[in-house]
Design a protein around this motif. Structure first.
Motif, PDB file in Angstrom:
ATOM      1  N   THR A   2       0.841  -1.185   0.000  1.00 19.31           N
ATOM      2  CA  THR A   2       0.000   0.000   0.000  1.00 19.31           C
ATOM      3  C   THR A   2       0.879   1.238   0.000  1.00 19.31           C
ATOM      4  O   THR A   2       1.987   1.220   0.550  1.00 19.31           O
ATOM      5  CB  THR A   2      -0.931   0.039   1.226  1.00 19.31           C
ATOM      6  N   PRO A   3       0.393   2.317  -0.614  1.00 15.90           N
ATOM      7  CA  PRO A   3       1.167   3.558  -0.580  1.00 15.90           C
ATOM      8  C   PRO A   3       1.384   4.019   0.856  1.00 15.90           C
ATOM      9  O   PRO A   3       0.521   3.849   1.708  1.00 15.90           O
ATOM     10  CB  PRO A   3       0.282   4.540  -1.349  1.00 15.90           C
ATOM     11  N   LEU A   4       2.522   4.596   1.100  1.00 12.64           N
ATOM     12  CA  LEU A   4       2.886   5.117   2.410  1.00 12.64           C
ATOM     13  C   LEU A   4       2.496   6.589   2.478  1.00 12.64           C
ATOM     14  O   LEU A   4       2.867   7.367   1.598  1.00 12.64           O
ATOM     15  CB  LEU A   4       4.397   4.966   2.613  1.00 12.64           C
ATOM     16  N   ARG A   5       1.735   6.964   3.487  1.00 11.90           N
ATOM     17  CA  ARG A   5       1.374   8.374   3.681  1.00 11.90           C
ATOM     18  C   ARG A   5       2.468   9.047   4.501  1.00 11.90           C
ATOM     19  O   ARG A   5       2.819   8.556   5.576  1.00 11.90           O
ATOM     20  CB  ARG A   5       0.038   8.496   4.402  1.00 11.90           C
ATOM     21  N   ILE A   6       2.977  10.142   3.975  1.00  4.27           N
ATOM     22  CA  ILE A   6       4.001  10.910   4.684  1.00  4.27           C
ATOM     23  C   ILE A   6       3.563  12.372   4.745  1.00  4.27           C
ATOM     24  O   ILE A   6       2.660  12.785   4.012  1.00  4.27           O
ATOM     25  CB  ILE A   6       5.395  10.746   4.045  1.00  4.27           C
ATOM     26  N   ASP A   7       4.230  13.147   5.615  1.00  8.53           N
ATOM     27  CA  ASP A   7       3.784  14.518   5.868  1.00  8.53           C
ATOM     28  C   ASP A   7       4.754  15.616   5.465  1.00  8.53           C
ATOM     29  O   ASP A   7       4.344  16.761   5.333  1.00  8.53           O
ATOM     30  CB  ASP A   7       3.470  14.693   7.360  1.00  8.53           C
ATOM     31  N   THR A   8       6.034  15.300   5.296  1.00 15.21           N
ATOM     32  CA  THR A   8       7.002  16.378   5.087  1.00 15.21           C
ATOM     33  C   THR A   8       7.965  16.081   3.945  1.00 15.21           C
ATOM     34  O   THR A   8       8.165  14.930   3.554  1.00 15.21           O
ATOM     35  CB  THR A   8       7.845  16.613   6.356  1.00 15.21           C
ATOM     36  N   GLY A   9       8.587  17.143   3.479  1.00 13.24           N
ATOM     37  CA  GLY A   9       9.627  17.006   2.475  1.00 13.24           C
ATOM     38  C   GLY A   9      10.816  16.223   2.991  1.00 13.24           C
ATOM     39  O   GLY A   9      11.465  15.499   2.238  1.00 13.24           O
ATOM     40  N   GLU A  10      11.107  16.353   4.293  1.00  9.70           N
ATOM     41  CA  GLU A  10      12.214  15.587   4.880  1.00  9.70           C
ATOM     42  C   GLU A  10      11.943  14.093   4.802  1.00  9.70           C
ATOM     43  O   GLU A  10      12.843  13.308   4.486  1.00  9.70           O
ATOM     44  CB  GLU A  10      12.452  16.007   6.325  1.00  9.70           C
ATOM     45  N   GLU A  11      10.700  13.693   5.085  1.00  7.46           N
ATOM     46  CA  GLU A  11      10.344  12.273   4.973  1.00  7.46           C
ATOM     47  C   GLU A  11      10.485  11.811   3.525  1.00  7.46           C
ATOM     48  O   GLU A  11      11.009  10.723   3.259  1.00  7.46           O
ATOM     49  CB  GLU A  11       8.905  12.036   5.440  1.00  7.46           C
ATOM     50  N   LEU A  12      10.032  12.631   2.591  1.00  5.78           N
ATOM     51  CA  LEU A  12      10.157  12.282   1.177  1.00  5.78           C
ATOM     52  C   LEU A  12      11.622  12.122   0.797  1.00  5.78           C
ATOM     53  O   LEU A  12      11.989  11.143   0.126  1.00  5.78           O
ATOM     54  CB  LEU A  12       9.487  13.339   0.303  1.00  5.78           C
ATOM     55  N   ASP A  13      12.461  13.041   1.233  1.00  2.00           N
ATOM     56  CA  ASP A  13      13.894  12.956   0.922  1.00  2.00           C
ATOM     57  C   ASP A  13      14.495  11.648   1.434  1.00  2.00           C
ATOM     58  O   ASP A  13      15.272  10.991   0.720  1.00  2.00           O
ATOM     59  CB  ASP A  13      14.657  14.131   1.530  1.00  2.00           C
ATOM     60  N   ARG A  14      14.134  11.242   2.654  1.00  2.00           N
ATOM     61  CA  ARG A  14      14.662   9.986   3.214  1.00  2.00           C
ATOM     62  C   ARG A  14      14.213   8.782   2.381  1.00  2.00           C
ATOM     63  O   ARG A  14      14.994   7.866   2.128  1.00  2.00           O
ATOM     64  CB  ARG A  14      14.219   9.813   4.666  1.00  2.00           C
ATOM     65  N   ILE A  15      12.967   8.782   1.960  1.00  2.00           N
ATOM     66  CA  ILE A  15      12.450   7.661   1.165  1.00  2.00           C
ATOM     67  C   ILE A  15      13.111   7.633  -0.205  1.00  2.00           C
ATOM     68  O   ILE A  15      13.517   6.573  -0.689  1.00  2.00           O
ATOM     69  CB  ILE A  15      10.917   7.728   1.078  1.00  2.00           C
ATOM     70  N   VAL A  16      13.236   8.800  -0.826  1.00  2.00           N
ATOM     71  CA  VAL A  16      13.888   8.875  -2.140  1.00  2.00           C
ATOM     72  C   VAL A  16      15.332   8.388  -2.033  1.00  2.00           C
ATOM     73  O   VAL A  16      15.811   7.662  -2.910  1.00  2.00           O
ATOM     74  CB  VAL A  16      13.805  10.308  -2.707  1.00  2.00           C
ATOM     75  N   ASP A  17      16.020   8.760  -0.961  1.00  2.09           N
ATOM     76  CA  ASP A  17      17.405   8.322  -0.761  1.00  2.09           C
ATOM     77  C   ASP A  17      17.503   6.822  -0.505  1.00  2.09           C
ATOM     78  O   ASP A  17      18.522   6.204  -0.801  1.00  2.09           O
ATOM     79  CB  ASP A  17      18.047   9.075   0.406  1.00  2.09           C
ATOM     80  N   GLY A  18      16.441   6.218   0.042  1.00  2.00           N
ATOM     81  CA  GLY A  18      16.485   4.813   0.426  1.00  2.00           C
ATOM     82  C   GLY A  18      15.934   3.830  -0.595  1.00  2.00           C
ATOM     83  O   GLY A  18      15.972   2.624  -0.353  1.00  2.00           O
ATOM     84  N   HIS A  19      15.420   4.321  -1.725  1.00  5.56           N
ATOM     85  CA  HIS A  19      14.825   3.437  -2.732  1.00  5.56           C
ATOM     86  C   HIS A  19      15.293   3.840  -4.122  1.00  5.56           C
ATOM     87  O   HIS A  19      15.518   5.021  -4.393  1.00  5.56           O
ATOM     88  CB  HIS A  19      13.296   3.516  -2.671  1.00  5.56           C
ATOM     89  N   ASP A  20      15.428   2.864  -5.001  1.00  5.25           N
ATOM     90  CA  ASP A  20      15.861   3.147  -6.368  1.00  5.25           C
ATOM     91  C   ASP A  20      14.832   3.967  -7.130  1.00  5.25           C
ATOM     92  O   ASP A  20      15.170   4.910  -7.838  1.00  5.25           O
ATOM     93  CB  ASP A  20      16.127   1.846  -7.135  1.00  5.25           C
ATOM     94  N   VAL A  21      13.552   3.596  -7.008  1.00  4.47           N
ATOM     95  CA  VAL A  21      12.480   4.286  -7.724  1.00  4.47           C
ATOM     96  C   VAL A  21      11.371   4.622  -6.726  1.00  4.47           C
ATOM     97  O   VAL A  21      10.932   3.760  -5.970  1.00  4.47           O
ATOM     98  CB  VAL A  21      11.903   3.419  -8.868  1.00  4.47           C
ATOM     99  N   VAL A  22      10.945   5.884  -6.741  1.00  6.77           N
ATOM    100  CA  VAL A  22       9.869   6.347  -5.862  1.00  6.77           C
ATOM    101  C   VAL A  22       8.861   7.111  -6.705  1.00  6.77           C
ATOM    102  O   VAL A  22       9.236   7.960  -7.522  1.00  6.77           O
ATOM    103  CB  VAL A  22      10.406   7.258  -4.730  1.00  6.77           C
ATOM    104  N   LEU A  23       7.594   6.798  -6.496  1.00 10.88           N
ATOM    105  CA  LEU A  23       6.508   7.545  -7.123  1.00 10.88           C
ATOM    106  C   LEU A  23       5.763   8.264  -6.005  1.00 10.88           C
ATOM    107  O   LEU A  23       5.239   7.621  -5.093  1.00 10.88           O
ATOM    108  CB  LEU A  23       5.558   6.608  -7.867  1.00 10.88           C
ATOM    109  N   ALA A  24       5.747   9.593  -6.064  1.00 10.89           N
ATOM    110  CA  ALA A  24       5.071  10.392  -5.037  1.00 10.89           C
ATOM    111  C   ALA A  24       3.804  10.992  -5.620  1.00 10.89           C
ATOM    112  O   ALA A  24       3.851  11.620  -6.682  1.00 10.89           O
ATOM    113  CB  ALA A  24       5.997  11.497  -4.538  1.00 10.89           C
ATOM    114  N   GLU A  25       2.700  10.777  -4.911  1.00 11.47           N
ATOM    115  CA  GLU A  25       1.451  11.423  -5.300  1.00 11.47           C
ATOM    116  C   GLU A  25       1.197  12.575  -4.351  1.00 11.47           C
ATOM    117  O   GLU A  25       1.191  12.404  -3.133  1.00 11.47           O
ATOM    118  CB  GLU A  25       0.264  10.463  -5.214  1.00 11.47           C
ATOM    119  N   PHE A  26       0.986  13.755  -4.905  1.00  9.81           N
ATOM    120  CA  PHE A  26       0.600  14.921  -4.131  1.00  9.81           C
ATOM    121  C   PHE A  26      -0.910  15.053  -4.250  1.00  9.81           C
ATOM    122  O   PHE A  26      -1.453  15.074  -5.352  1.00  9.81           O
ATOM    123  CB  PHE A  26       1.309  16.170  -4.657  1.00  9.81           C
ATOM    124  N   TYR A  27      -1.584  15.108  -3.101  1.00  9.26           N
ATOM    125  CA  TYR A  27      -3.044  15.122  -3.064  1.00  9.26           C
ATOM    126  C   TYR A  27      -3.514  16.149  -2.045  1.00  9.26           C
ATOM    127  O   TYR A  27      -2.706  16.700  -1.287  1.00  9.26           O
ATOM    128  CB  TYR A  27      -3.577  13.735  -2.676  1.00  9.26           C
TER     129      TYR A  27
END
Length: 113
Positions: free
Chosen positions: A7-32
């Protein structure tokens, strides 16, 4: 965090996004945004996309971190932003998209793994 999450992971901040992007080869982020019916409709589609690919799918409401609006040029929702190897490689901001369209978008803009 597992790259095989279902399931998609819900996150709240740009810092969280940066950590996920750094930790995975491919990341798809949905802004809603809350109350967006197209965004609600695409959520189960994103779960299917995550199960069908190696991409980690995350969902962010830019209202929780307003700096994301400018940083990612969010003008409409849902907006999908694709990252590969820590870099932003593509964006899709055309309203609701089905799984086939999103899978094609990921395939078109990432290296075969």
């Amino acid at each position: 965090m597992s790259a095989t999450a279902e399931t998609p992971l819900r996150i709240d901040t740009g810092e969280e996004l940066d950590r996920i992007v750094d930790g995975h080869d491919v990341v798809l982020a949905e802004f809603y945004t809350k109350g967006c019916t197209l965004c609600q409709s695409i959520e189960p589609v994103l779960g299917n996309v995550e199960r069908a690919t190696d991409a980690r799918v995350v969902m962010l409401n830019p209202e929780t971190d307003l700096s994301l609006v400018e940083e990612y040029d969010i003008r409409s929702v849902p907006t999908l932003v694709l990252f590969e190897d820590g870099q932003r490689v593509a964006r899709l901001a055309k309203g609701f998209q089905g799984a086939e369209e999103i899978l094609g978008f990921i395939e078109e803009h990432t290296d075969d793994r």
